[in-house]
Design a protein around this motif. Structure first.
Motif, PDB file in Angstrom:
ATOM      1  N   UNK A  15       0.838  -1.196   0.000  1.00 40.86           N
ATOM      2  CA  UNK A  15       0.000   0.000   0.000  1.00 40.86           C
ATOM      3  C   UNK A  15       0.877   1.251   0.000  1.00 40.86           C
ATOM      4  N   UNK A  36      -6.258   0.913  -7.525  1.00 41.35           N
ATOM      5  CA  UNK A  36      -7.082  -0.245  -7.170  1.00 41.35           C
ATOM      6  C   UNK A  36      -6.422  -0.949  -6.004  1.00 41.35           C
ATOM      7  N   UNK A  37      -7.180  -1.248  -4.998  1.00 41.67           N
ATOM      8  CA  UNK A  37      -6.595  -1.911  -3.832  1.00 41.67           C
ATOM      9  C   UNK A  37      -7.583  -2.935  -3.288  1.00 41.67           C
ATOM     10  N   UNK A  38      -7.079  -3.934  -2.573  1.00 46.00           N
ATOM     11  CA  UNK A  38      -7.984  -4.975  -2.052  1.00 46.00           C
ATOM     12  C   UNK A  38      -8.772  -4.526  -0.830  1.00 46.00           C
ATOM     13  N   UNK A  39      -8.511  -3.344  -0.319  1.00 42.94           N
ATOM     14  CA  UNK A  39      -9.292  -2.825   0.816  1.00 42.94           C
ATOM     15  C   UNK A  39      -9.209  -1.306   0.743  1.00 42.94           C
ATOM     16  N   UNK A  40     -10.087  -0.591   1.421  1.00 45.61           N
ATOM     17  CA  UNK A  40     -10.069   0.872   1.310  1.00 45.61           C
ATOM     18  C   UNK A  40      -8.800   1.471   1.914  1.00 45.61           C
ATOM     19  N   UNK A  41      -8.214   2.414   1.204  1.00 44.45           N
ATOM     20  CA  UNK A  41      -6.994   3.086   1.665  1.00 44.45           C
ATOM     21  C   UNK A  41      -7.304   4.563   1.773  1.00 44.45           C
ATOM     22  N   UNK A 136      -4.661  -8.539 -13.079  1.00 44.97           N
ATOM     23  CA  UNK A 136      -5.559  -7.652 -12.334  1.00 44.97           C
ATOM     24  C   UNK A 136      -6.475  -8.424 -11.393  1.00 44.97           C
ATOM     25  N   UNK A 137      -6.625  -9.731 -11.656  1.00 38.15           N
ATOM     26  CA  UNK A 137      -7.466 -10.542 -10.757  1.00 38.15           C
ATOM     27  C   UNK A 137      -6.934 -10.497  -9.327  1.00 38.15           C
ATOM     28  N   UNK A 140      -8.209  -8.011  -6.094  1.00 32.37           N
ATOM     29  CA  UNK A 140      -9.175  -8.324  -5.042  1.00 32.37           C
ATOM     30  C   UNK A 140      -8.571  -9.312  -4.047  1.00 32.37           C
ATOM     31  N   UNK A 141      -7.249  -9.532  -4.148  1.00 32.25           N
ATOM     32  CA  UNK A 141      -6.634 -10.495  -3.239  1.00 32.25           C
ATOM     33  C   UNK A 141      -5.525  -9.858  -2.422  1.00 32.25           C
ATOM     34  N   UNK A 142      -4.473  -9.350  -3.108  1.00 36.23           N
ATOM     35  CA  UNK A 142      -3.340  -8.862  -2.326  1.00 36.23           C
ATOM     36  C   UNK A 142      -2.577  -7.727  -2.998  1.00 36.23           C
ATOM     37  N   UNK A 144      -1.739  -4.184  -5.452  1.00 39.75           N
ATOM     38  CA  UNK A 144      -2.205  -2.804  -5.589  1.00 39.75           C
ATOM     39  C   UNK A 144      -1.876  -2.321  -7.000  1.00 39.75           C
TER      40      UNK A 144
ATOM     41  N   UNK B  22      -2.101 -10.591   3.196  1.00 40.35           N
ATOM     42  CA  UNK B  22      -3.369 -10.354   2.492  1.00 40.35           C
ATOM     43  C   UNK B  22      -3.799 -11.624   1.765  1.00 40.35           C
ATOM     44  N   UNK B 215     -12.447  -2.555  -7.047  1.00 41.91           N
ATOM     45  CA  UNK B 215     -11.563  -2.018  -6.017  1.00 41.91           C
ATOM     46  C   UNK B 215     -10.970  -0.670  -6.363  1.00 41.91           C
ATOM     47  N   UNK B 220     -14.016   2.933  -3.652  1.00 45.19           N
ATOM     48  CA  UNK B 220     -13.828   2.700  -2.204  1.00 45.19           C
ATOM     49  C   UNK B 220     -14.214   3.938  -1.406  1.00 45.19           C
TER      50      UNK B 220
END
Lengths: 177, 482
Positions: A15, A36-41, A136-137, A140-142, A144, B22, B215, B220
């Protein structure tokens, strides 16, 4: 191939790298960018210059609509359309009308919150050019990702790609349209 | 200055145990849905639940064919099992919203790994709850016109001054908003499943459910606003729902129901019962699916503490109910209190209730019981029974002695009351089993944010950690001039 590209995508491991790179991209003058990130930053908003959404105001308006609809409905039913005295209460029994109006306020706000968010995000969108990059898949995993769109005024395929390669990315991809 | 690891663990215990990245978090949770073979115990559990759920189907058919005379309801006990079970189920649902919304607003990070299935529990419990009042109307399809305000050919409107209509609005809003909240939380996780699924049918279904989530930072940004505001909306909602459920009683003039303490007392009871159900579900779940890293021992202990706190509020409610009755000096109120507690024929149900809800939870004061999964599970089951008895006591003992002795009667549930109640328990667990099989049971994207890697370094110091650091250094600095 160089003709029809959507943009250039860079992949990062952490991140922190993504936020650093986003800052540099913005400092270099690119505006049509996305991350694009797997969780909100939270830091990315400021790094990419994302403005605060108007969504909260829409939700507030939705809530007010719900409140008025709730009171309006009860007023119409018990005062205008079919006035009838029950339990010795006046036709306009405001305290008794509070619970349904209150619930409708919340219901309308929640609908605007969810469907407003999806609408402003342009979802559902089953197709998006970034999905063309197989790596890019992992977004949603790990992993950025940072993209600079070809629609950006400063975009030049050769130069932008070279610039993106200096950002410390794991890999840089052309994103086909 | 270095923050002492041990102290930090004590003040803010890690909510994810073990070494995780992650990727490992994502794989571990999504593999339950996508990869692992469905365990044998799943088929056993699902099979039993599904069979029990057939009792519900059978009871409903029998009820619709014969009318509500097949139940034990009579005059004056016109509200019996249907309302007891309605309030019981809807109360269970409340812990899910408490965990997902109120604990989010209070920044309690431990909610993160239990919110997903607690919310699922809410939805399924509300589905079970809603069946009872609807079926109590006898012919639900004919009841629509006085439940929902729609222009009908008879020109009849619902009566908005009635708590029963408030209840319709409260419960239907609650079900809808809970579903939206749950689904919004699921969108990023469905995207993860879409990207990881190998089977093309799975991929297709999860792709539809994920709405094309990718994402994006802009997405987000709005997503977080929505999630926070939904939490902000659900908080007053959940408090209002059980308050309104309590209005069904408190707004009437029956001794034993007509009390101002009802709304807060009902809300506390709901959260109490709900946490008991969350514990009943998550203690076996974390073992079966080896989720101990995410649903840690700390989580169970915290839930035990919440149960103790809300249980004590409920006990205060019992005390106040009796006090109000005595203090009112109203003949009927005093009679009701005496009749409920020692003189009446249902005295045993009151004392069983005190045993289940009042005495059993006192064990949670002690570390030995609070930290033992066996005891937490046992106490939770006892509390669930106790909360059911609470509604039985409130409803049946208040109604069976009417104002005039000529209208006194006894109430005893009939076989169809029991089959329908047990049937909804089967239905509830059937839905829980399906959920565990097809939906990630823990919110994957939120667990990722708990990992240390989720912090961006060098821009903005994490507020929590800096506060912790200052407090700590203050404590340990040597006094000046020494």
């Amino acid at each position: 191939m160089a003709k029809n590209i959507y943009g250039i995508l860079a992949e990062f491991d952490t991140a922190t790298q993504l936020v650093d790179a986003a800052r540099k991209v913005r400092d270099a003058g690119y505006r049509k960018t996305d991350a694009f990130s797997p969780f909100p930053l939270h830091e990315i908003d400021e790094a990419l210059g994302i403005k605060r959404s108007i969504l909260p105001y829409l939700i507030f308006a939705g809530g007010i609509t719900g409140l008025l609809a709730g009171f309006g409905l009860q007023y119409f039913v018990h005062v205008i359309d079919w006035p009838i005295i029950v339990g010795g209460r006046p036709h306009l029994s405001l305290p008794a009308f509070v619970p349904p109006a209150y619930e409708l306020t919340i219901l309308f706000s929640a609908f605007v919150a969810v469907f407003g968010m999806l609408f402003l995000n342009g979802l559902p969108s089953p197709y998006h050019p970034v999905f063309n990059v197989p790596r890019f898949a992992l977004a949603t995993r790990e992993k950025f990702f940072l993209v600079v769109e070809a629609a950006d005024e400063k975009f030049d395929h050769e130069e932008t790609r070279k610039f993106m390669e200096t950002l410390g990315a794991q890999e840089v991809f052309d994103v086909p349209e | 200055m270095q923050v002492d690891k041990e102290l930090q663990q004590k003040l803010r215990p890690a909510m994810v145990e073990g070494e995780h990245t992650f990727a490992s978090v994502t794989d571990k949770i999504s593999d339950v849905t996508l990869k692992k073979r469905t365990p044998f115990h799943w088929f056993i559990g699902f099979g039993i639940s599904f069979l029990v759920a057939q009792l519900l189907l059978f009871s409903v058919v029998w009820l619709l064919a014969n009318g509500i005379g097949v139940w034990g309801n009579n005059q004056p006990v016109g509200w019996a099992f249907d309302i007891i079970n309605f309030v019981w189920w809807i109360g269970i649902g409340h812990a899910g919203t408490l965990i997902s919304a109120i604990l989010l607003l209070l920044n309690q990070k431990w909610r993160t790994s239990i919110n997903r299935f607690a919310e699922a529990m809410t939805l399924f419990a509300v589905a079970c709850a809603a069946m009872f009042p609807l079926l109590h109307t006898g012919r639900p399809w004919l009841a629509a016109y006085w439940l929902f305000p729609y222009p009908n050919t008879m020109g009849i409107w619902p009566q908005f001054r009635s708590p029963l209509i408030w209840d319709v609005f409260a419960v239907s809003t609650y079900a809808t908003v809970s579903l939206l909240f749950w689904y919004v939380g699921l969108i990023p996780d469905f995207a993860t499943l879409r990207d990881r699924a190998k089977n093309k049918y799975y991929r297709f279904v999860y792709a539809i459910l994920a709405w094309g989530w990718r994402g994006s930072a802009r997405h987000w940004h709005r997503y977080e606003i929505t999630y926070l505001i939904l939490a902000g909306l659900s908080t007053p909602l959940v408090l209002s729902v059980h308050s309104i459920v309590s209005f069904d009683f408190a707004v009437s003039q029956i001794p034993g129901w007509h009390a101002t303490i009802f709304p807060p007392y009902f809300v506390a009871g709901a959260i109490f019962a709900g946490f008991a159900m969350v514990l009943i579900l998550c203690i076996p779940l974390r073992h079966w699916y080896r989720m101990q890293d995410f649903i840690t021992h700390t989580h169970l202990v915290y839930m035990g503490k919440v149960m103790l706190a809300t249980g004590l509020i409920v006990c205060y409610g019992y005390a106040m109910e009796a006090f109000f009755g005595w203090y009112s000096v109203a003949e009927y109120e005093v009679f009701m209190v005496k009749n409920r507690i020692w003189e009446g024929p249902y005295w045993w149900s009151y004392w069983l209730l005190i045993l289940c809800n009042g005495l059993s939870i006192q064990l949670l004061w002690f570390k030995r019981f609070r930290e033992s999964e066996f005891w937490l599970f046992t106490i939770s089951v006892v509390v669930s029974v106790g909360m059911w008895l609470e509604r039985f006591v409130i409803i049946v003992t208040s109604l069976h002695r009417d104002f005039l002795p000529s209208s006194w009667a006894m109430y005893s549930p009939q076989i169809w009351d029991w089959t329908m109640f047990i049937g909804t328990i089967g239905f509830f667990f059937t839905l829980i089993y399906l959920f565990v099989r097809f939906v990630p049971i823990i919110s994957i994207f939120e667990v990722r944010t708990l990992l240390p890697d989720a912090h961006v370094h060098g821009h903005q110091q994490d507020f929590d950690e800096s506060v912790l650091e200052v407090e700590y250094t203050y404590d340990r600095t040597d006094p000046p001039n020494s």
